[in-house]
Enzyme design. Structure first.
Site, PDB file in Angstrom:
ATOM      1  N   LYS A 295      64.555  50.193-104.489  1.00 39.83           N
ATOM      2  CA  LYS A 295      63.856  50.521-103.235  1.00 39.83           C
ATOM      3  C   LYS A 295      63.319  49.262-102.556  1.00 39.83           C
ATOM      4  O   LYS A 295      63.487  49.076-101.346  1.00 39.83           O
ATOM      5  CB  LYS A 295      62.724  51.511-103.555  1.00 39.83           C
ATOM      6  CG  LYS A 295      61.984  52.054-102.362  1.00 39.83           C
ATOM      7  CD  LYS A 295      60.766  51.255-101.968  1.00 39.83           C
ATOM      8  CE  LYS A 295      59.585  51.380-102.883  1.00 39.83           C
ATOM      9  NZ  LYS A 295      58.407  50.625-102.391  1.00 39.83           N
ATOM     10  N   ASN A 296      62.701  48.381-103.329  1.00 39.40           N
ATOM     11  CA  ASN A 296      62.073  47.216-102.701  1.00 39.40           C
ATOM     12  C   ASN A 296      63.082  46.177-102.219  1.00 39.40           C
ATOM     13  O   ASN A 296      62.757  45.350-101.374  1.00 39.40           O
ATOM     14  CB  ASN A 296      61.037  46.594-103.640  1.00 39.40           C
ATOM     15  CG  ASN A 296      59.771  47.443-103.701  1.00 39.40           C
ATOM     16  OD1 ASN A 296      59.529  48.273-102.817  1.00 39.40           O
ATOM     17  ND2 ASN A 296      58.975  47.261-104.744  1.00 39.40           N
TER      18      ASN A 296
ATOM     19  N   ARG B 181      55.029  49.350 -95.828  1.00 38.61           N
ATOM     20  CA  ARG B 181      54.617  47.962 -95.991  1.00 38.61           C
ATOM     21  C   ARG B 181      55.722  47.006 -95.528  1.00 38.61           C
ATOM     22  O   ARG B 181      55.483  45.988 -94.886  1.00 38.61           O
ATOM     23  CB  ARG B 181      54.328  47.700 -97.484  1.00 38.61           C
ATOM     24  CG  ARG B 181      53.823  46.324 -97.793  1.00 38.61           C
ATOM     25  CD  ARG B 181      52.333  46.265 -97.633  1.00 38.61           C
ATOM     26  NE  ARG B 181      51.825  44.923 -97.504  1.00 38.61           N
ATOM     27  CZ  ARG B 181      50.750  44.629 -96.779  1.00 38.61           C
ATOM     28  NH1 ARG B 181      50.102  45.570 -96.145  1.00 38.61           N
ATOM     29  NH2 ARG B 181      50.318  43.407 -96.708  1.00 38.61           N
TER      30      ARG B 181
ATOM     31  N   CYS C  38      49.601  50.628 -99.824  1.00 42.61           N
ATOM     32  CA  CYS C  38      48.674  51.141-100.825  1.00 42.61           C
ATOM     33  C   CYS C  38      47.469  50.224-100.844  1.00 42.61           C
ATOM     34  O   CYS C  38      47.617  49.007-100.785  1.00 42.61           O
ATOM     35  CB  CYS C  38      49.316  51.144-102.207  1.00 42.61           C
ATOM     36  SG  CYS C  38      50.856  52.036-102.273  1.00 42.61           S
TER      37      CYS C  38
ATOM     38  N   ARG D  59      46.025  44.525 -97.291  1.00 42.80           N
ATOM     39  CA  ARG D  59      46.542  43.486 -98.182  1.00 42.80           C
ATOM     40  C   ARG D  59      46.809  42.210 -97.377  1.00 42.80           C
ATOM     41  O   ARG D  59      47.250  42.268 -96.236  1.00 42.80           O
ATOM     42  CB  ARG D  59      47.821  44.002 -98.852  1.00 42.80           C
ATOM     43  CG  ARG D  59      47.488  44.925-100.010  1.00 42.80           C
ATOM     44  CD  ARG D  59      48.532  45.944-100.320  1.00 42.80           C
ATOM     45  NE  ARG D  59      49.884  45.470-100.497  1.00 42.80           N
ATOM     46  CZ  ARG D  59      50.916  46.288-100.716  1.00 42.80           C
ATOM     47  NH1 ARG D  59      50.726  47.592-100.799  1.00 42.80           N
ATOM     48  NH2 ARG D  59      52.117  45.810-100.876  1.00 42.80           N
TER      49      ARG D  59
ATOM     50  N   ILE E 227      48.171  38.786 -95.597  1.00 37.96           N
ATOM     51  CA  ILE E 227      49.487  38.310 -95.148  1.00 37.96           C
ATOM     52  C   ILE E 227      49.417  36.824 -94.767  1.00 37.96           C
ATOM     53  O   ILE E 227      50.282  36.316 -94.052  1.00 37.96           O
ATOM     54  CB  ILE E 227      50.029  39.140 -93.959  1.00 37.96           C
ATOM     55  CG1 ILE E 227      49.018  39.182 -92.808  1.00 37.96           C
ATOM     56  CG2 ILE E 227      50.425  40.540 -94.374  1.00 37.96           C
ATOM     57  CD1 ILE E 227      49.640  39.647 -91.504  1.00 37.96           C
TER      58      ILE E 227
ATOM     59  N   GLN F 180      50.066  34.193 -96.379  1.00 38.14           N
ATOM     60  CA  GLN F 180      51.197  33.352 -96.795  1.00 38.14           C
ATOM     61  C   GLN F 180      52.427  33.585 -95.913  1.00 38.14           C
ATOM     62  O   GLN F 180      53.238  32.684 -95.726  1.00 38.14           O
ATOM     63  CB  GLN F 180      51.541  33.590 -98.272  1.00 38.14           C
ATOM     64  CG  GLN F 180      50.412  33.224 -99.215  1.00 38.14           C
ATOM     65  CD  GLN F 180      49.944  31.780 -99.036  1.00 38.14           C
ATOM     66  OE1 GLN F 180      50.714  30.836 -99.179  1.00 38.14           O
ATOM     67  NE2 GLN F 180      48.669  31.611 -98.700  1.00 38.14           N
TER      68      GLN F 180
ATOM     69  N   ASP G   6      54.307  46.882-110.952  1.00 41.26           N
ATOM     70  CA  ASP G   6      54.801  48.208-110.547  1.00 41.26           C
ATOM     71  C   ASP G   6      55.132  49.100-111.740  1.00 41.26           C
ATOM     72  O   ASP G   6      55.528  50.254-111.564  1.00 41.26           O
ATOM     73  CB  ASP G   6      56.023  48.063-109.623  1.00 41.26           C
ATOM     74  CG  ASP G   6      55.641  47.460-108.274  1.00 41.26           C
ATOM     75  OD1 ASP G   6      54.440  47.372-107.986  1.00 41.26           O
ATOM     76  OD2 ASP G   6      56.547  47.063-107.519  1.00 41.26           O
TER      77      ASP G   6
ATOM     78  N   ARG H 101      58.546  58.495-101.987  1.00 41.69           N
ATOM     79  CA  ARG H 101      58.758  57.268-101.221  1.00 41.69           C
ATOM     80  C   ARG H 101      59.638  56.298-101.991  1.00 41.69           C
ATOM     81  O   ARG H 101      60.257  55.407-101.406  1.00 41.69           O
ATOM     82  CB  ARG H 101      57.425  56.580-100.912  1.00 41.69           C
ATOM     83  CG  ARG H 101      56.668  57.214 -99.772  1.00 41.69           C
ATOM     84  CD  ARG H 101      55.402  56.442 -99.424  1.00 41.69           C
ATOM     85  NE  ARG H 101      55.454  55.094 -99.916  1.00 41.69           N
ATOM     86  CZ  ARG H 101      54.499  54.527-100.653  1.00 41.69           C
ATOM     87  NH1 ARG H 101      53.427  55.180-100.968  1.00 41.69           N
ATOM     88  NH2 ARG H 101      54.627  53.280-101.062  1.00 41.69           N
TER      89      ARG H 101
HETATM   90  C1  EPZ Z   1      55.819  43.751-103.288  1.00 43.18           C
HETATM   91  O1  EPZ Z   1      54.665  43.868-102.484  1.00 43.18           O
HETATM   92  C2  EPZ Z   1      56.216  45.160-103.662  1.00 43.18           C
HETATM   93  N1  EPZ Z   1      56.473  45.910-102.431  1.00 43.18           N
HETATM   94  C3  EPZ Z   1      55.111  45.823-104.469  1.00 43.18           C
HETATM   95  O2  EPZ Z   1      55.630  47.055-104.943  1.00 43.18           O
HETATM   96  C4  EPZ Z   1      54.773  44.959-105.682  1.00 43.18           C
HETATM   97  O3  EPZ Z   1      53.635  45.499-106.334  1.00 43.18           O
HETATM   98  C5  EPZ Z   1      54.472  43.518-105.273  1.00 43.18           C
HETATM   99  O4  EPZ Z   1      55.557  42.994-104.477  1.00 43.18           O
HETATM  100  C6  EPZ Z   1      54.281  42.595-106.463  1.00 43.18           C
HETATM  101  O5  EPZ Z   1      55.432  42.613-107.269  1.00 43.18           O
HETATM  102  C7  EPZ Z   1      57.609  45.743-101.775  1.00 43.18           C
HETATM  103  O6  EPZ Z   1      58.479  44.978-102.170  1.00 43.18           O
HETATM  104  C8  EPZ Z   1      57.814  46.575-100.562  1.00 43.18           C
HETATM  105  P1  EPZ Z   1      53.143  40.285-102.944  1.00 43.18           P
HETATM  106  P2  EPZ Z   1      54.160  42.605-101.654  1.00 43.18           P
HETATM  107  O7  EPZ Z   1      53.135  39.652-101.623  1.00 43.18           O
HETATM  108  O8  EPZ Z   1      55.329  41.780-101.253  1.00 43.18           O
HETATM  109  C9  EPZ Z   1      48.820  38.197-102.807  1.00 43.18           C
HETATM  110  C10 EPZ Z   1      55.717  49.373-105.227  1.00 43.18           C
HETATM  111  O9  EPZ Z   1      55.047  50.143-105.944  1.00 43.18           O
HETATM  112  N2  EPZ Z   1      49.193  37.774-101.434  1.00 43.18           N
HETATM  113  O10 EPZ Z   1      54.092  39.782-103.984  1.00 43.18           O
HETATM  114  O11 EPZ Z   1      53.240  43.104-100.619  1.00 43.18           O
HETATM  115  C11 EPZ Z   1      48.582  39.698-102.894  1.00 43.18           C
HETATM  116  O12 EPZ Z   1      47.269  40.012-102.507  1.00 43.18           O
HETATM  117  C12 EPZ Z   1      55.033  48.267-104.462  1.00 43.18           C
HETATM  118  O13 EPZ Z   1      56.952  49.470-105.093  1.00 43.18           O
HETATM  119  C13 EPZ Z   1      48.373  36.909-100.752  1.00 43.18           C
HETATM  120  O14 EPZ Z   1      47.316  36.496-101.240  1.00 43.18           O
HETATM  121  O15 EPZ Z   1      53.324  41.853-102.791  1.00 43.18           O
HETATM  122  C14 EPZ Z   1      48.866  39.951-104.351  1.00 43.18           C
HETATM  123  O16 EPZ Z   1      47.720  39.648-105.099  1.00 43.18           O
HETATM  124  C15 EPZ Z   1      53.547  48.337-104.548  1.00 43.18           C
HETATM  125  N3  EPZ Z   1      48.743  36.527 -99.490  1.00 43.18           N
HETATM  126  C16 EPZ Z   1      49.969  38.946-104.690  1.00 43.18           C
HETATM  127  O17 EPZ Z   1      49.928  37.960-103.656  1.00 43.18           O
HETATM  128  C17 EPZ Z   1      49.885  36.960 -98.906  1.00 43.18           C
HETATM  129  O18 EPZ Z   1      50.174  36.562 -97.765  1.00 43.18           O
HETATM  130  C18 EPZ Z   1      51.370  39.525-104.760  1.00 43.18           C
HETATM  131  O19 EPZ Z   1      51.666  40.214-103.539  1.00 43.18           O
HETATM  132  C19 EPZ Z   1      50.714  37.844 -99.612  1.00 43.18           C
HETATM  133  C20 EPZ Z   1      50.353  38.243-100.872  1.00 43.18           C
END
Ligand code: EPZ
Length: 447
Positions: A22-23, A94, A118, A127, A129, A131, A313, A405
């Site tokens: 899915k992701n 997301r 979520c 959450r 963004i 980065q 996850d 989802r």
């Molecule tokens: C992806 O979310 C997945 N979603 C999430 O899966 C998954 O939990 C997550 O990666 C971690 O593996 C999708 O791919 C659609 P991140 P994402 O940016 O990309 C911090 C599911 O259940 N961060 O890797 O949003 C953030 O706060 C979902 O399928 C920043 O600080 O996650 C977190 O602590 C839920 N600044 C960490 O990085 C940023 O700009 C990892 O987040 C971005 C992120």
């Protein structure tokens, strides 16, 4: 609104075909926005988030056709730089923010509404963004995030390659920066990139369409700018998290499940923990089998981490297993601020768990009893299904749109494995069932 009723206690046995990731799918479908040609994409899981991202693309002017089950053609040749989808769609998914990277890269300007997601402890601020924005700005874009909109512009001009060090390992920021960099002049180097299989899948898709993304799957990714992506065909990788969830279901029910069409090495981070817990794991080609025939599970400690660490996850699913294992286990959520909202639901079923910040302590050997519970988010919902399968009596799970989802055909797949699970819409419940409902929340949110 629908709910599931599960009568627990059945040993699940048999084979289950794992769907596409899915992701990866939501990123790859959004990436088609950058392609000036037709993409034929196979192994797309038909789940809620994929529907949402396809609706967004359609609003932006894409022509999407279902050519076969799980296979779509996506033609974004008529998408325009100023295209915007309905605001509520961005909030449902997301991954809607991948449209920003794809359109910015292609047209030098893009706008999206703030994505939903979520709430893993970030409250109304959502959450982060930062980065993603850092990546776009390093490539020369001006980014404005206000009033519910994110706008990235480079006066309609091509971006310029640059070296970008990500302050945190972020799947989303890595993917968005790759997308923006595909057409940038020169070379973009992303350091401290995410290594997840779906980042590699996205890079492979882009390369098949004509991009030059090198090093995906390592922490340094190089993107050599190209002039055009031309279209082609691609098949999405099998879903590591869906597979891991079914392996946990075998463990929870003392059963034996073979997940088929998987990449076993993507599952090592999960299967090694299941082995620690006493689950027998066998690998055979693109199949992995978990069996725990009536054996007691042993407790263990788990700490989530970016790939190849234990996936966040899978955290709710393994926590649920620990509830019924012998001994005390500790789960540390090291990726998200708070991903334990579902613990209360497990407590309603008799689990003995406590949370302190990013740690949860699970006293094992709990006898779970069916109860009305809520899928508080996608993976928590999958964990509630595991709890229901292991519990005595009837578990009613509401808000199952969260589960749908991300899990294709979960009820049918479980039935074929021998689960006693039924799906109902809430009007039927009022008229036909004598089980108390578990309450529900408005549909929305996103992974
Ligand atoms: C992806 O979310 C997945 N979603 C999430 O899966 C998954 O939990 C997550 O990666 C971690 O593996 C999708 O791919 C659609 P991140 P994402 O940016 O990309 C911090 C599911 O259940 N961060 O890797 O949003 C953030 O706060 C979902 O399928 C920043 O600080 O996650 C977190 O602590 C839920 N600044 C960490 O990085 C940023 O700009 C990892 O987040 C971005 C992120």
């Amino acid at each position: 609104m629908k709910h599931y009723d599960i009568i627990g206690g059945e040993r699940l046995t048999g084979n289950v075909d794992i769907s596409g990731t899915k992701n990866a799918a939501v990123a790859i479908i959004a990436a088609a926005l950058a392609v000036d040609g037709v993409c034929y994409i196979d192994n797309i899981p038909e789940v809620g988030d994929v529907t949402t991202i396809m609706e967004i693309l359609t609003c932006l002017g894409a022509l999407i056709t279902r050519v076969a089950p799980n296979a779509y053609s996506i033609d974004c040749r008529d998408v325009k730089p100023d295209a915007v989808a309905r605001v509520e769609l961005y909030g449902k998914c997301r991954a809607s923010y991948y449209a920003l990277g794809a359109l910015l890269g292609r047209f030098g300007e893009a706008i999206v509404a703030t994505p939903g997601g979520c709430d893993f402890g970030y409250g109304s601020s959502g959450r982060p963004i930062d980065q993603h924005i850092k990546g776009f700005e390093a490539l020369g874009a001006d980014v404005e995030h206000s009033g519910g909109w994110i706008r990235a512009v480079n006066n309609g001009k091509k971006l310029r390659g640059n070296r970008i060090y990500m302050d945190v390992v972020s799947v989303g920021a890595t993917i968005n920066t790759i997308l923006a960099a595909v057409f940038a002049e020169g070379t973009t180097i992303i350091e401290n990139a995410a290594l997840e299989p779906h980042v590699v899948d996205l890079a492979n898709f882009l390369n098949k369409m004509g991009a030059a993304v090198r090093g995906a799957g390592s922490s340094t990714i190089r993107v050599y700018g190209v002039d055009r992506l031309v279209g082609g065909d691609y098949s999405i990788l099998p879903d590591q998290i869906e597979a891991g969830t079914y392996l946990c279901m075998a463990a929870a029910t003392g059963g034996k499940i073979t997940v088929r069409n998987v990449v076993p090495r993507h599952l090592y981070c999960i299967t090694s923990k299941l082995s620690d817990m006493g689950v027998r794991i066998e690998e055979n080609g693109d199949c992995v089998t978990a069996s725990s025939a009536r054996k007691r599970l042993r407790s263990t400690n788990v700490k989530t981490a970016p790939y190849p660490g234990f996936p966040t996850d899978m955290q709710p699913q393994i926590t649920t297993l620990l509830c019924i294992a012998d001994g005390t286990g500790k789960v540390t959520e090291a990726v998200w601020d708070n991903r334990f909202q579902y613990l209360e639901q497990l407590q309603n079923m008799g689990a003995i768990v406590s949370q302190s910040g990013r740690d949860a302590v699970i006293e094992g050997s709990a006898k779970l009893t069916g109860a009305p519970i809520i899928a508080t988010d996608l993976r928590a919902g999958a964990a509630m299904v595991i709890a229901g399968l292991a519990a005595e009596g009837v578990t009613r799970i509401s808000d199952v749109w969260e589960i749908e989802r991300g899990y294709e055909d979960i009820v049918e797949k479980l039935r074929r494995l021998g689960a006693n699970i039924t799906i109902h819409n809430d009007i039927e419940v009022v008229e036909t069932s004598d089980i108390a409902g578990g309450g529900s929340r408005a549909e929305g949110g996103a992974a």
